[in-house]
Design an enzyme around this catalytic site. Structure first.
Site, PDB file in Angstrom:
ATOM      1  N   ARG A 148       9.101  22.569  12.055  1.00 56.12           N
ATOM      2  CA  ARG A 148       7.642  22.721  11.958  1.00 56.12           C
ATOM      3  C   ARG A 148       6.964  22.490  13.317  1.00 56.12           C
ATOM      4  O   ARG A 148       7.324  21.577  14.051  1.00 56.12           O
ATOM      5  CB  ARG A 148       7.117  21.699  10.937  1.00 56.12           C
ATOM      6  CG  ARG A 148       5.619  21.709  10.790  1.00 56.12           C
ATOM      7  CD  ARG A 148       5.190  21.125   9.500  1.00 56.12           C
ATOM      8  NE  ARG A 148       5.295  19.663   9.444  1.00 56.12           N
ATOM      9  CZ  ARG A 148       4.839  18.943   8.431  1.00 56.12           C
ATOM     10  NH1 ARG A 148       4.284  19.534   7.393  1.00 56.12           N
ATOM     11  NH2 ARG A 148       4.967  17.634   8.429  1.00 56.12           N
ATOM     12  N   ARG A 205      10.479   8.804   5.237  1.00 52.63           N
ATOM     13  CA  ARG A 205       9.284   9.279   4.528  1.00 52.63           C
ATOM     14  C   ARG A 205       9.631   9.692   3.104  1.00 52.63           C
ATOM     15  O   ARG A 205       8.881   9.428   2.169  1.00 52.63           O
ATOM     16  CB  ARG A 205       8.648  10.456   5.280  1.00 52.63           C
ATOM     17  CG  ARG A 205       7.861   9.998   6.489  1.00 52.63           C
ATOM     18  CD  ARG A 205       7.738  11.088   7.519  1.00 52.63           C
ATOM     19  NE  ARG A 205       6.725  12.073   7.189  1.00 52.63           N
ATOM     20  CZ  ARG A 205       6.642  13.279   7.780  1.00 52.63           C
ATOM     21  NH1 ARG A 205       7.527  13.620   8.704  1.00 52.63           N
ATOM     22  NH2 ARG A 205       5.683  14.100   7.457  1.00 52.63           N
ATOM     23  N   ARG A 260      -0.908   7.968  -2.900  1.00 50.54           N
ATOM     24  CA  ARG A 260       0.554   7.952  -2.817  1.00 50.54           C
ATOM     25  C   ARG A 260       1.150   6.708  -3.458  1.00 50.54           C
ATOM     26  O   ARG A 260       2.374   6.574  -3.487  1.00 50.54           O
ATOM     27  CB  ARG A 260       0.974   7.973  -1.354  1.00 50.54           C
ATOM     28  CG  ARG A 260       1.211   9.386  -0.789  1.00 50.54           C
ATOM     29  CD  ARG A 260       1.304   9.224   0.693  1.00 50.54           C
ATOM     30  NE  ARG A 260       2.135  10.087   1.442  1.00 50.54           N
ATOM     31  CZ  ARG A 260       1.681  11.022   2.278  1.00 50.54           C
ATOM     32  NH1 ARG A 260       0.408  11.329   2.319  1.00 50.54           N
ATOM     33  NH2 ARG A 260       2.501  11.676   3.051  1.00 50.54           N
ATOM     34  N   LYS A 315       1.962  21.181   1.637  1.00 45.85           N
ATOM     35  CA  LYS A 315       0.613  20.702   1.295  1.00 45.85           C
ATOM     36  C   LYS A 315      -0.435  21.241   2.273  1.00 45.85           C
ATOM     37  O   LYS A 315      -1.498  21.683   1.859  1.00 45.85           O
ATOM     38  CB  LYS A 315       0.541  19.165   1.307  1.00 45.85           C
ATOM     39  CG  LYS A 315       1.385  18.478   0.256  1.00 45.85           C
ATOM     40  CD  LYS A 315       1.026  17.000   0.118  1.00 45.85           C
ATOM     41  CE  LYS A 315       1.236  16.165   1.371  1.00 45.85           C
ATOM     42  NZ  LYS A 315       2.634  15.920   1.739  1.00 45.85           N
ATOM     43  N   ARG A 331       5.076  17.207  15.456  1.00 47.84           N
ATOM     44  CA  ARG A 331       4.579  15.882  15.080  1.00 47.84           C
ATOM     45  C   ARG A 331       5.630  14.830  15.383  1.00 47.84           C
ATOM     46  O   ARG A 331       6.815  15.061  15.182  1.00 47.84           O
ATOM     47  CB  ARG A 331       4.263  15.860  13.581  1.00 47.84           C
ATOM     48  CG  ARG A 331       2.815  16.142  13.285  1.00 47.84           C
ATOM     49  CD  ARG A 331       2.573  16.328  11.839  1.00 47.84           C
ATOM     50  NE  ARG A 331       3.066  15.233  11.012  1.00 47.84           N
ATOM     51  CZ  ARG A 331       2.803  15.117   9.719  1.00 47.84           C
ATOM     52  NH1 ARG A 331       2.059  16.018   9.118  1.00 47.84           N
ATOM     53  NH2 ARG A 331       3.279  14.112   9.022  1.00 47.84           N
TER      54      ARG A 331
HETATM   55  P1  AMP Z   1       1.219  13.363   5.929  1.00 53.48           P
HETATM   56  O1  AMP Z   1       0.474  14.071   7.008  1.00 53.48           O
HETATM   57  O2  AMP Z   1       0.537  13.495   4.586  1.00 53.48           O
HETATM   58  O3  AMP Z   1       2.681  13.741   5.884  1.00 53.48           O
HETATM   59  O4  AMP Z   1       1.171  11.808   6.294  1.00 53.48           O
HETATM   60  C1  AMP Z   1       1.739  11.316   7.491  1.00 53.48           C
HETATM   61  C2  AMP Z   1       1.890   9.816   7.445  1.00 53.48           C
HETATM   62  O5  AMP Z   1       0.584   9.206   7.274  1.00 53.48           O
HETATM   63  C3  AMP Z   1       2.719   9.278   6.290  1.00 53.48           C
HETATM   64  O6  AMP Z   1       4.115   9.286   6.572  1.00 53.48           O
HETATM   65  C4  AMP Z   1       2.161   7.856   6.174  1.00 53.48           C
HETATM   66  O7  AMP Z   1       2.649   7.033   7.208  1.00 53.48           O
HETATM   67  C5  AMP Z   1       0.678   8.059   6.443  1.00 53.48           C
HETATM   68  N1  AMP Z   1      -0.080   8.348   5.195  1.00 53.48           N
HETATM   69  C6  AMP Z   1      -0.748   9.496   4.870  1.00 53.48           C
HETATM   70  N2  AMP Z   1      -1.336   9.399   3.665  1.00 53.48           N
HETATM   71  C7  AMP Z   1      -1.040   8.163   3.199  1.00 53.48           C
HETATM   72  C8  AMP Z   1      -1.345   7.463   1.998  1.00 53.48           C
HETATM   73  N3  AMP Z   1      -2.077   8.026   1.012  1.00 53.48           N
HETATM   74  N4  AMP Z   1      -0.864   6.196   1.859  1.00 53.48           N
HETATM   75  C9  AMP Z   1      -0.138   5.617   2.841  1.00 53.48           C
HETATM   76  N5  AMP Z   1       0.205   6.215   3.989  1.00 53.48           N
HETATM   77  C10 AMP Z   1      -0.237   7.483   4.186  1.00 53.48           C
END
Ligand code: AMP
Length: 217
Positions: free
Chosen positions: A127, A171, A88, A13, A160
């Site tokens: 990563r 996740r 999500r 993404k 990260r």
């Molecule tokens: P990402 O960078 O998109 O992989 O998001 C990292 C973390 O942020 C996820 O594992 C969630 O804990 C939180 N997160 C990001 N976007 C959302 C969302 N739309 N709803 C809930 N938690 C989110």
């Protein structure tokens, strides 16, 4: 052009988002980045989100929705938006559908980056990100020129805190449990387009562009 980009952690993404943003000039709103920023700045919202993110769990809907409402109202360019990692859950999707319609910025397309678990584990654990400019690398598939250093700004690379195999498992199960329903929701609206995200980056990008060009016509 108003785009939602969906896919599990590690599906690409972030990489596709930066290409879409530079080619089409849309406003990029990545809830993961917004939440990590809030954590880094130790805002109230960041403090509430921290425990969930560090366990690989979804942050509660009300926190994420209020963040998106705030950012979208102040930010969206005339070119439209790219929502990355949002919505999500079904409550997030229903709230966002209404919000987008009210802003006269209804969703044009939902791109789903499809990929299997084994490939994700490889990608995620290798990563690395630049602390400063956010550029994304992989220790074997896309390494920086100098080990541990960003090619663009010479700053140190980091991993990260949620990019471990253990967190990834949580996740991905969060993704299966919540986000699949969101994909069905947009498929029923005729907005969902699937892209095979296990291909190499250039092929994924070509598929994404052909979807976006068809909308632009
Ligand atoms: P990402 O960078 O998109 O992989 O998001 C990292 C973390 O942020 C996820 O594992 C969630 O804990 C939180 N997160 C990001 N976007 C959302 C969302 N739309 N709803 C809930 N938690 C989110």
């Amino acid at each position: 052009m108003n785009i939602l980009l969906m896919g599990p952690a590690g599906s690409g993404k972030g990489t596709m988002s930066s290409r879409i943003v530079s080619k089409y000039g849309v406003t990029h709103l990545a809830t993961g980045d917004l939440l990590r920023n809030a954590m880094k700045n130790e805002t109230e919202l960041g403090k509430s989100a921290k425990q969930f993110i560090n366990q690989g769990k979804l942050v509660p809907d009300e926190i994420v929705i209020s963040l998106v409402e705030e950012k979208i109202a102040e930010n969206v360019s005339n070119e439209g938006y790219l929502m990355d990692g949002f919505p999500r859950t079904i409550p997030q999707a229903l709230t966002f559908d209404e919000l987008a319609a009210n802003l006269d910025n209804g969703i044009d397309v939902v791109i789903h980056l499809v990929i299997d678990f084994k490939e994700l584990v490889k990608r995620i654990t290798g990563r690395r990100l630049c602390k400063k400019c956010g550029a994304i690398y992989h220790i074997t598939n896309n390494p920086p020129k100098v080990d541990g250093i960003c090619d663009y700004c010479n700053n140190e690379l980091m991993q990260r805190s949620d990019d471990t195999e253990e967190q990834l498992t949580v996740r991905l199960s969060e993704y299966e449990n919540n986000t699949k329903a969101v994909l069905t929701h947009y498929a029923e609206k005729g907005l969902l387009k699937k892209v095979d995200a296990a291909q190499d980056i250039e092929k994924v990008w070509a598929d994404v562009m052909s979807i976006l060009e068809a909308i632009n016509d």
